[in-house]
Design a protein around this motif. Structure first.
Motif, PDB file in Angstrom:
ATOM      1  N   VAL A  61      29.470  29.193  32.529  1.00 32.53           N
ATOM      2  CA  VAL A  61      29.559  29.561  33.946  1.00 32.53           C
ATOM      3  C   VAL A  61      30.731  28.863  34.623  1.00 32.53           C
ATOM      4  O   VAL A  61      30.888  27.648  34.512  1.00 32.53           O
ATOM      5  CB  VAL A  61      28.261  29.203  34.694  1.00 32.53           C
ATOM      6  N   ILE A  62      31.533  29.629  35.323  1.00 35.00           N
ATOM      7  CA  ILE A  62      32.584  29.098  36.183  1.00 35.00           C
ATOM      8  C   ILE A  62      32.259  29.559  37.596  1.00 35.00           C
ATOM      9  O   ILE A  62      32.058  30.753  37.833  1.00 35.00           O
ATOM     10  CB  ILE A  62      33.979  29.625  35.780  1.00 35.00           C
ATOM     11  N   SER A  63      32.208  28.622  38.545  1.00 33.08           N
ATOM     12  CA  SER A  63      31.921  28.992  39.929  1.00 33.08           C
ATOM     13  C   SER A  63      32.925  28.313  40.850  1.00 33.08           C
ATOM     14  O   SER A  63      33.175  27.110  40.740  1.00 33.08           O
ATOM     15  CB  SER A  63      30.496  28.580  40.306  1.00 33.08           C
ATOM     16  N   ARG A  64      33.500  29.086  41.751  1.00 27.60           N
ATOM     17  CA  ARG A  64      34.530  28.570  42.663  1.00 27.60           C
ATOM     18  C   ARG A  64      34.659  29.515  43.852  1.00 27.60           C
ATOM     19  O   ARG A  64      33.897  30.461  43.999  1.00 27.60           O
ATOM     20  CB  ARG A  64      35.860  28.458  41.915  1.00 27.60           C
ATOM     21  N   GLU A  65      35.677  29.273  44.693  1.00 29.56           N
ATOM     22  CA  GLU A  65      35.918  30.135  45.839  1.00 29.56           C
ATOM     23  C   GLU A  65      36.427  31.507  45.372  1.00 29.56           C
ATOM     24  O   GLU A  65      36.888  31.649  44.242  1.00 29.56           O
ATOM     25  CB  GLU A  65      36.933  29.499  46.800  1.00 29.56           C
ATOM     26  N   ASN A  66      36.358  32.469  46.260  1.00 26.37           N
ATOM     27  CA  ASN A  66      36.765  33.835  45.917  1.00 26.37           C
ATOM     28  C   ASN A  66      38.276  33.933  45.710  1.00 26.37           C
ATOM     29  O   ASN A  66      39.065  33.527  46.562  1.00 26.37           O
ATOM     30  CB  ASN A  66      36.329  34.799  47.029  1.00 26.37           C
ATOM     31  N   LYS A  67      38.659  34.470  44.538  1.00 31.50           N
ATOM     32  CA  LYS A  67      40.076  34.673  44.223  1.00 31.50           C
ATOM     33  C   LYS A  67      40.368  36.090  43.741  1.00 31.50           C
ATOM     34  O   LYS A  67      41.508  36.409  43.429  1.00 31.50           O
ATOM     35  CB  LYS A  67      40.541  33.653  43.175  1.00 31.50           C
ATOM     36  N   GLY A  68      39.346  36.926  43.661  1.00 30.37           N
ATOM     37  CA  GLY A  68      39.571  38.317  43.284  1.00 30.37           C
ATOM     38  C   GLY A  68      39.366  38.577  41.811  1.00 30.37           C
ATOM     39  O   GLY A  68      39.373  37.666  40.970  1.00 30.37           O
ATOM     40  N   ILE A  69      39.189  39.857  41.484  1.00 34.87           N
ATOM     41  CA  ILE A  69      38.834  40.236  40.116  1.00 34.87           C
ATOM     42  C   ILE A  69      39.959  39.979  39.126  1.00 34.87           C
ATOM     43  O   ILE A  69      39.710  39.557  37.989  1.00 34.87           O
ATOM     44  CB  ILE A  69      38.381  41.713  40.060  1.00 34.87           C
ATOM     45  N   VAL A  70      41.211  40.200  39.521  1.00 34.38           N
ATOM     46  CA  VAL A  70      42.317  40.007  38.579  1.00 34.38           C
ATOM     47  C   VAL A  70      42.435  38.543  38.188  1.00 34.38           C
ATOM     48  O   VAL A  70      42.558  38.209  37.000  1.00 34.38           O
ATOM     49  CB  VAL A  70      43.639  40.528  39.176  1.00 34.38           C
ATOM     50  N   TYR A  71      42.383  37.650  39.160  1.00 34.76           N
ATOM     51  CA  TYR A  71      42.425  36.210  38.870  1.00 34.76           C
ATOM     52  C   TYR A  71      41.255  35.830  37.957  1.00 34.76           C
ATOM     53  O   TYR A  71      41.430  35.076  36.982  1.00 34.76           O
ATOM     54  CB  TYR A  71      42.366  35.407  40.163  1.00 34.76           C
ATOM     55  N   SER A  72      40.066  36.361  38.267  1.00 35.05           N
ATOM     56  CA  SER A  72      38.867  36.033  37.484  1.00 35.05           C
ATOM     57  C   SER A  72      38.988  36.500  36.044  1.00 35.05           C
ATOM     58  O   SER A  72      38.624  35.778  35.105  1.00 35.05           O
ATOM     59  CB  SER A  72      37.635  36.660  38.143  1.00 35.05           C
ATOM     60  N   LEU A  73      39.478  37.711  35.845  1.00 34.72           N
ATOM     61  CA  LEU A  73      39.640  38.235  34.490  1.00 34.72           C
ATOM     62  C   LEU A  73      40.641  37.400  33.691  1.00 34.72           C
ATOM     63  O   LEU A  73      40.396  37.065  32.523  1.00 34.72           O
ATOM     64  CB  LEU A  73      40.076  39.696  34.532  1.00 34.72           C
ATOM     65  N   ASN A  74      41.763  37.078  34.297  1.00 39.84           N
ATOM     66  CA  ASN A  74      42.767  36.280  33.588  1.00 39.84           C
ATOM     67  C   ASN A  74      42.267  34.870  33.290  1.00 39.84           C
ATOM     68  O   ASN A  74      42.573  34.297  32.236  1.00 39.84           O
ATOM     69  CB  ASN A  74      44.065  36.231  34.402  1.00 39.84           C
ATOM     70  N   GLU A  75      41.477  34.324  34.200  1.00 39.77           N
ATOM     71  CA  GLU A  75      40.874  33.008  33.968  1.00 39.77           C
ATOM     72  C   GLU A  75      39.929  33.066  32.770  1.00 39.77           C
ATOM     73  O   GLU A  75      39.946  32.183  31.896  1.00 39.77           O
ATOM     74  CB  GLU A  75      40.116  32.582  35.225  1.00 39.77           C
ATOM     75  N   ALA A  76      39.120  34.109  32.705  1.00 39.80           N
ATOM     76  CA  ALA A  76      38.176  34.261  31.592  1.00 39.80           C
ATOM     77  C   ALA A  76      38.904  34.470  30.269  1.00 39.80           C
ATOM     78  O   ALA A  76      38.484  33.940  29.232  1.00 39.80           O
ATOM     79  CB  ALA A  76      37.246  35.430  31.870  1.00 39.80           C
ATOM     80  N   ILE A  77      39.991  35.217  30.288  1.00 42.26           N
ATOM     81  CA  ILE A  77      40.783  35.439  29.066  1.00 42.26           C
ATOM     82  C   ILE A  77      41.327  34.119  28.544  1.00 42.26           C
ATOM     83  O   ILE A  77      41.317  33.854  27.337  1.00 42.26           O
ATOM     84  CB  ILE A  77      41.925  36.441  29.336  1.00 42.26           C
TER      85      ILE A  77
END
Length: 333
Positions: A61-77
């Motif tokens: 689990v990663i939880s933080r402030e809202n940064k949008g789906i593109v940022y989230s996907l790249n972070e997960a990759i």
């Protein structure tokens, strides 16, 4: 080390989140890690995620402030440890053997880099809307083709949450770019780089449609549509937008208006010389409307099809004139 990394961005998805998480945890293929990014949710999404993380160590689990789906996907990759990366949305459901079947196919087809599936549309919508969207989402791909023409002309023909990637190609492509239609951009960049995309002919995702879905939110002001048109133009014209350009828009309605708006932004020297519509006459956006049979009598450089109901008829008509898809015409909707 897990063979598959399932990545799922979450933003205010408490209503459907449990079903989505459980559909991954209960997969027949269990050698996976489940990376869930809580993208600044303000509802109970994070609480739900934490409850499941206590029960299953495969969840990261990663939880933080809202940064949008593109940022989230790249972070997960970047975090993913698996050889394969599977996408998942927080409001959809994966069929029990989804991961197993995609892994099996990719292992036996080394030339395929990105693998989607067909989907079953669910949600509190009419059967007519479900059928219409299933027809669009479930267009079959050709395993011997790069499928670029289908992806360009048929907007949502590859359901993003159904896709599994070989991780190496995602990293080679440097992940997602910051578009509303980030998936369309990724598919076209992958094809341009020589990677192959295919889709299993089996419904392995229950694709939920509802008022709060990303697609609906993005298109409230047609931002998703505008972004998609821009992505298509970049791919087809390779950023060569400075030449004089006379074009026709097939469809004298809202789609045609939006298409012209984006085209005039890209092609500063462009000129829309006509709209085409077999049901309307006169002018639209102060430009003349032609009947389809009158196209042969004018000179133009390109045709943009901006009508969903009349798309097939328009493409057939243009092909009968000897025009070629992508080279001479393109659907923008």
């Amino acid at each position: 080390m897990a063979k598959v990394s399932v990545v799922m961005p979450v933003y205010n998805s408490e209503k459907y989140l449990k079903e989505s998480i459980e559909s991954i945890l209960n997969q027949s293929y269990s050698d996976l890690e489940f990376i869930i990014i809580n993208d600044g949710s303000t509802d109970n999404s994070f609480k739900i995620i934490k409850e499941y993380a206590k029960l299953d160590k495969r969840i990261n689990v990663i939880s933080r402030e809202n940064k949008g789906i593109v940022y989230s996907l790249n972070e997960a990759i970047r975090l993913a440890k698996g050889e394969y990366i599977a996408r998942m949305d927080a409001d959809d459901i994966s069929a029990p053997k989804r991961i197993e079947k995609q892994i099996s196919f990719l292992k036996s087809h080394r030339d395929i880099d990105i693998l989607g599936t067909q989907v079953k549309v669910v949600g509190n919508i009419s059967n007519d809307i479900k059928e219409k969207n299933e027809n669009k989402l479930n267009i079959e791909f050709d395993i011997y083709d790069d499928n670029r023409e289908k992806i360009l002309n048929y907007w949502y023909c590859l359901a993003h949450p159904s896709v599994m990637f070989r991780k190496d190609i995602l990293r080679e492509l440097k992940g997602y770019n910051d578009f509303k239609s980030e998936d369309l951009d990724l598919w076209l960049r992958a094809i341009e780089s020589g990677f192959k995309i295919y889709k299993l002919k089996e419904e392995l995702i229950y694709f939920r449609m509802h008022e709060e879905s990303k697609t609906r939110v993005d298109n409230q002001n047609y931002e998703g549509l505008k972004d998609g048109i821009k992505i298509k133009l970049i791919d087809v014209f390779k950023r060569e937008f400075k030449k004089d350009f006379k074009y026709i828009v097939w469809g004298a309605s809202n789609g045609g208006k939006i298409t012209k708006e984006v085209l005039d932004e890209f092609f500063e020297k462009s000129q829309c010389i006509a709209f085409v519509d077999k049901f309307k006459t006169g002018e639209f956006e102060k430009i003349r409307i032609l009947h389809p049979k009158d196209i042969n009598h004018i000179k133009f450089d390109y045709v943009f099809i901006a009508t969903e109901p009349g798309k097939e008829e328009a493409m057939s008509s243009l092909k009968s004139m000897g025009l070629k898809c992508i080279k001479d015409f393109l659907s923008t909707v």
